[in-house]
Design a protein around this motif. Structure first.
Motif, PDB file in Angstrom:
ATOM      1  N   UNK A   4       0.829  -1.206   0.000  1.00 39.95           N
ATOM      2  CA  UNK A   4       0.000   0.000   0.000  1.00 39.95           C
ATOM      3  C   UNK A   4       0.868   1.262   0.000  1.00 39.95           C
ATOM      4  N   UNK A   5       1.963   1.230   0.776  1.00 40.57           N
ATOM      5  CA  UNK A   5       2.877   2.375   0.814  1.00 40.57           C
ATOM      6  C   UNK A   5       3.518   2.578  -0.543  1.00 40.57           C
ATOM      7  N   UNK A  10       5.474   5.190  -4.326  1.00 37.91           N
ATOM      8  CA  UNK A  10       6.499   4.636  -5.230  1.00 37.91           C
ATOM      9  C   UNK A  10       7.807   4.349  -4.501  1.00 37.91           C
ATOM     10  N   UNK A  11       7.765   4.279  -3.175  1.00 38.31           N
ATOM     11  CA  UNK A  11       8.923   3.891  -2.371  1.00 38.31           C
ATOM     12  C   UNK A  11       8.626   2.542  -1.739  1.00 38.31           C
ATOM     13  N   UNK A  12       9.521   1.591  -1.934  1.00 39.31           N
ATOM     14  CA  UNK A  12       9.319   0.250  -1.390  1.00 39.31           C
ATOM     15  C   UNK A  12       9.984   0.143  -0.021  1.00 39.31           C
ATOM     16  N   UNK A  16      10.570  -5.960   6.922  1.00 43.41           N
ATOM     17  CA  UNK A  16      11.507  -5.843   8.047  1.00 43.41           C
ATOM     18  C   UNK A  16      11.601  -4.409   8.539  1.00 43.41           C
ATOM     19  N   UNK A  17      11.679  -3.457   7.605  1.00 47.36           N
ATOM     20  CA  UNK A  17      11.739  -2.043   8.002  1.00 47.36           C
ATOM     21  C   UNK A  17      10.491  -1.633   8.767  1.00 47.36           C
ATOM     22  N   UNK A  18       9.324  -2.065   8.284  1.00 52.58           N
ATOM     23  CA  UNK A  18       8.069  -1.706   8.969  1.00 52.58           C
ATOM     24  C   UNK A  18       7.996  -2.329  10.349  1.00 52.58           C
ATOM     25  N   UNK A  19       8.491  -3.555  10.487  1.00 53.05           N
ATOM     26  CA  UNK A  19       8.511  -4.186  11.814  1.00 53.05           C
ATOM     27  C   UNK A  19       9.408  -3.416  12.775  1.00 53.05           C
ATOM     28  N   UNK A  20      10.528  -2.893  12.242  1.00 53.17           N
ATOM     29  CA  UNK A  20      11.408  -2.102  13.102  1.00 53.17           C
ATOM     30  C   UNK A  20      10.736  -0.810  13.545  1.00 53.17           C
ATOM     31  N   UNK A  33      15.915   9.135   6.396  1.00 57.01           N
ATOM     32  CA  UNK A  33      14.989  10.180   5.972  1.00 57.01           C
ATOM     33  C   UNK A  33      14.104   9.688   4.833  1.00 57.01           C
ATOM     34  N   UNK A  34      14.623   8.794   3.982  1.00 52.30           N
ATOM     35  CA  UNK A  34      13.800   8.237   2.906  1.00 52.30           C
ATOM     36  C   UNK A  34      12.620   7.466   3.479  1.00 52.30           C
ATOM     37  N   UNK A  35      12.893   6.649   4.518  1.00 52.83           N
ATOM     38  CA  UNK A  35      11.820   5.898   5.176  1.00 52.83           C
ATOM     39  C   UNK A  35      10.810   6.838   5.818  1.00 52.83           C
ATOM     40  N   UNK A  36      11.312   7.857   6.530  1.00 52.08           N
ATOM     41  CA  UNK A  36      10.414   8.793   7.226  1.00 52.08           C
ATOM     42  C   UNK A  36       9.559   9.581   6.229  1.00 52.08           C
TER      43      UNK A  36
END
Length: 386
Positions: A4-5, A10-12, A16-20, A33-36
């Motif tokens: 969904x994100x 358009x950023x994958x 694992x990142x979401x669990x963190x 910052x890309x994740x945020x």
């Protein structure tokens, strides 16, 4: 949520990142910052800075929206992270509602609306755009979506008629007027670059390099010395090259694209030399990744609706030594696209989307980089990108 994100930004972001982020896995470092920015955009904000400012000082929607690059995150607090988590949970529901409301709720006649846009200057960036709109009915919500990204929508008053925005990047955008989740009008908006444009991502606006500084003797380059002159920015900051222009008759189903490029910045943080080459089309994109050979296990190739990831395909042909001049060639014949790296076939695919016009090219690098001998060919015509 990962899917969904991606659909909205358009950023994958990996599972694992979401669990963190949600504390399901132990991880002591702060998110990138890309994740945020991706999480904030999915939650309905422009970026991480916008989210933090809105949580600190909730206010009415601004009259002018800035289409700007991601920047450095402000100091993070537990309250902000919790606020983001709550906003994301709500956004997951709102995203579904926003996309489906037009089908399940009230339906509008597009003739009840008017929508247009005027650029303040003919070409080049930054460029302000004045959106003109009229709603002869009063929907519960009226949004203007200024780019392809449906999550980056701006709420406007249905009893008013203008909204302004600043575009810092060239591109071909299909702006949308959205009433209660239904797209009622669209408007094609093309921000051209005025030849080669070299910039450095920064906040609140990118750093633009003068053309005479970055284009010499047939080479487009941002070197280490040019970056060092901006001492307040990290040496490995994201560098982008653009060339968006009219190329009548150049279609993405039958063409040849040639270029040479290199990315010789390496302070230890750029060991993979991740590089992206984007052939930009009207309402579509060809996205070609290049990287150091040891890093080919995490690549994405996208071509007009055809998506290939290294987790399920062999993309090792996109591995190369980018500290040296690297040749890239793309050949399209009746929608079948073959990519060659240093004259070796890297991958072939056939894309499903309808053919459309090519409007330019974009390069993305980390740190110092250079490009030369870039051209398109089709039907006996040659478009030199100079």
């Amino acid at each position: 949520m990962s899917d969904a994100i991606y659909d909205c930004t358009a950023v994958r972001l990996s599972v694992t990142t979401l669990k963190r982020i949600w504390g399901k896995l132990k991880y002591d470092s702060a998110p990138t910052i890309t994740t945020l920015n991706a999480l904030a955009q999915f939650a309905g904000y422009a970026d991480w800075k916008d989210l933090t400012q809105r949580l600190d000082q909730p206010d009415e929607p601004e009259a002018t929206e800035v289409i700007a690059p991601p920047g450095k995150p402000p100091r993070k607090s537990r309250r902000l992270v919790l606020g983001l988590a709550g906003a994301l949970a709500l956004a997951a529901v709102l995203c579904f509602f926003f996309m489906s409301a037009g089908e399940k709720g009230r339906r509008y006649n597009p003739g009840q609306f008017e929508f247009s846009a005027n650029k303040v200057i003919t070409e080049g960036v930054p460029n302000s755009v004045i959106f003109n709109y009229t709603a002869r009915v009063r929907p519960e919500s009226l949004f203007i979506v200024q780019t392809w990204d449906m999550s980056r929508k701006t709420l406007v008053a249905s009893n008013k008629h203008q909204h302004s925005a600043i575009y810092y990047y060239p591109g071909y955008f299909k702006a949308k007027l959205v009433a209660d989740g239904q797209i009622v009008k669209t408007h094609d908006l093309w921000i051209t670059s005025g030849g080669w444009l070299c910039l450095l991502e920064n906040e609140p606006a990118p750093v633009y390099f003068k053309k005479k500084e970055c284009q010499q003797n047939g080479v487009v380059e941002v070197n280490a010395a040019m970056l060092e002159r901006h001492g307040n920015l990290p040496a490995g900051s994201r560098v982008r090259f653009f060339n968006q222009r009219e190329m009548p008759g150049l279609m993405n189903d039958n063409f040849t694209f040639e270029t040479q490029l290199k990315n010789d910045f390496d302070d230890g943080s750029n060991a993979c030399h991740h590089t992206e080459v984007l052939i930009q089309c009207k309402d579509d994109i060809i996205f070609i990744p290049l990287t150091a050979k040891p890093c080919v296990g995490d690549l994405l190739l996208y071509c007009c609706g055809a998506r290939v990831e290294s987790k399920s395909a062999d993309l090792s042909g996109f591995g190369c030594d980018l500290t040296q001049w690297t040749s890239l060639r793309v050949e399209a014949v009746n929608k079948t696209v073959t990519v060659f790296v240093n004259n070796r076939k890297a991958y072939t695919l056939t894309f499903p989307n309808s053919p459309t016009e090519i409007v330019g090219v974009q390069y993305r690098f980390n740190g110092a980089a250079a490009v030369k001998e870039t051209r398109f060919r089709s039907g006996g015509k040659v478009w030199e990108m100079d």
